[in-house]
Design an enzyme around this catalytic site. Sequence first.
Site, PDB file in Angstrom:
ATOM      1  N   SER A 177       0.350  -1.227   0.057  1.00 18.81           N
ATOM      2  CA  SER A 177      -0.077   0.140  -0.065  1.00 18.81           C
ATOM      3  C   SER A 177       0.778   1.269   0.124  1.00 18.81           C
ATOM      4  O   SER A 177      -0.108   2.399  -0.470  1.00 18.81           O
ATOM      5  CB  SER A 177      -1.254  -0.245   0.971  1.00 18.81           C
ATOM      6  OG  SER A 177      -0.348   0.071   2.509  1.00 18.81           O
ATOM      7  N   HIS A 205      -5.751  -3.346  -3.223  1.00 17.03           N
ATOM      8  CA  HIS A 205      -5.458  -2.401  -4.023  1.00 17.03           C
ATOM      9  C   HIS A 205      -4.785  -3.232  -5.380  1.00 17.03           C
ATOM     10  O   HIS A 205      -4.652  -2.395  -6.192  1.00 17.03           O
ATOM     11  CB  HIS A 205      -3.591  -1.469  -4.136  1.00 17.03           C
ATOM     12  CG  HIS A 205      -4.047  -1.597  -2.619  1.00 17.03           C
ATOM     13  ND1 HIS A 205      -4.485   0.583  -2.352  1.00 17.03           N
ATOM     14  CD2 HIS A 205      -3.256  -1.365  -1.267  1.00 17.03           C
ATOM     15  CE1 HIS A 205      -4.341   0.709  -1.225  1.00 17.03           C
ATOM     16  NE2 HIS A 205      -3.399  -0.787  -0.207  1.00 17.03           N
ATOM     17  N   LYS A 237     -11.678   1.126  -2.011  1.00 16.71           N
ATOM     18  CA  LYS A 237     -10.545   2.162  -2.472  1.00 16.71           C
ATOM     19  C   LYS A 237     -11.381   1.580  -3.907  1.00 16.71           C
ATOM     20  O   LYS A 237     -11.910   2.320  -3.964  1.00 16.71           O
ATOM     21  CB  LYS A 237      -9.019   0.678  -2.351  1.00 16.71           C
ATOM     22  CG  LYS A 237      -8.779   1.121  -0.914  1.00 16.71           C
ATOM     23  CD  LYS A 237      -7.687   0.468  -0.534  1.00 16.71           C
ATOM     24  CE  LYS A 237      -7.133   0.849   0.883  1.00 16.71           C
ATOM     25  NZ  LYS A 237      -6.639   0.189   2.084  1.00 16.71           N
TER      26      LYS A 237
END
Length: 412
Positions: A177, A205, A237
């Site tokens: 990250s 992610h 996200k």
Amino acid sequence: MGFDLAPALAEKKQQHLYRVRRQLESAQGPEIRLDGRDMLAFCSNDYLGLANHPQVIEAFTQAAHRWGVGGGASHLVNGHHSEHHALEEALAAFTQREAALFFSTGYMANIGVINALLGRQDRVLEDRLNHASLLDAGLLCGARFQRYRHAAAEHLDSLLAQGDYRRTLVVTDGVFSMDGDLAPLPALARRCQQHSAWLMVDDAHGFGTLGVGGRGIVSHYGLTATEVPVLVGTLGKAFGTAGAFVAGSRLLIETLIQNARTYIYTTAMPPALAAATRASLALLEQDEWRREQLQTLVRRFREEVSRIGFTLLTPLAEADTPQTPIQPLLVGGADQALALAAALEQRGILITAIRPPTVPANSARLRVTFSALHTHAHLDRLLEALRSIAREQPELMLVQASEALSAQDDAE
Ligand SMILES: *Cc1c(COP(=O)(O)O)cnc(C)c1O
């Protein structure tokens, strides 16, 4: 002594480690309003630009009209809604796993899973740059906790060869990250298979940004559910909503329903949020153009920013390696990272400085992130600002590149 809180805060200020919150006064997106000022932002995790998508908003509001707002109870009392269930089935199909479980946050999912699977007779091995929630979970669960050097499958192998434990769980971020690089999953999976350890991947992610249909890093590497039995994704996200999920075998999910305390002892998320997430999942899978736009922007950024003289955290890779939307510029000292962020801010650009303890000492950085909604004109503005800083305040670019890089290595 005691609860005199001021000195510790003063010390943080002095070390340039004090954090402040600023107020967002617009929807999330490339062009935002922050503390009364219009800014161009390169720091959100809304990688695909779905947080403010009309279809996601529509699904959310329709469901809120139908089901109300509050979840009202925990899942094991009477808060488990058909909307939650439909989302779990869609996520299981998306990840090609037997089942999935919807958690309130990624932090809670990680704490819940690791604690449900491991106890005193067990061992957990983690990449030392894993997300804080994974490290915290490893420390909390009571198992023997060891960290291996970042992305170092050989170091993991030597740890796996030692000791005698009931279960060994190896845990890694899919995409790291704060660094934006990929875990060497095929090598990690092979080591786990050789030592009968389980591999858990938190692809917060990678989902939405990597792999065909945004299926993430596990799919990008073509690994199976046997090789990666525990797969975690977050929904705040690329999905643009909120929450998280764990996907795996039916037995794994049943085990979590019985034992994951962060699932059991908390109020169910609003059903409308599950409905919104199903709408965002459909967009995430079908809109290949969003991933293509990210790749194009990131490749251009990497080339041009290197030419200006900034230091990318990850080396310029071969053309066939996928890039991630996380492209940090390595700076070194916390004070220097803050000064560079301030210089960008004077030019109307928002990129937050990431400082210790989030990253190792002397490896403070500007974590530049891209969204599919950034245009090439936005990128031009960022590059122009960086060029003018390079001309006018060259001391803010990395002066101690090798020191900062070795700080990152030493910490391993
Ligand atoms: C953001 C993040 C989390 C936490 O997810 P939340 O839903 O924001 O709590 C967990 N793991 C990784 C790798 C993350 O990047």
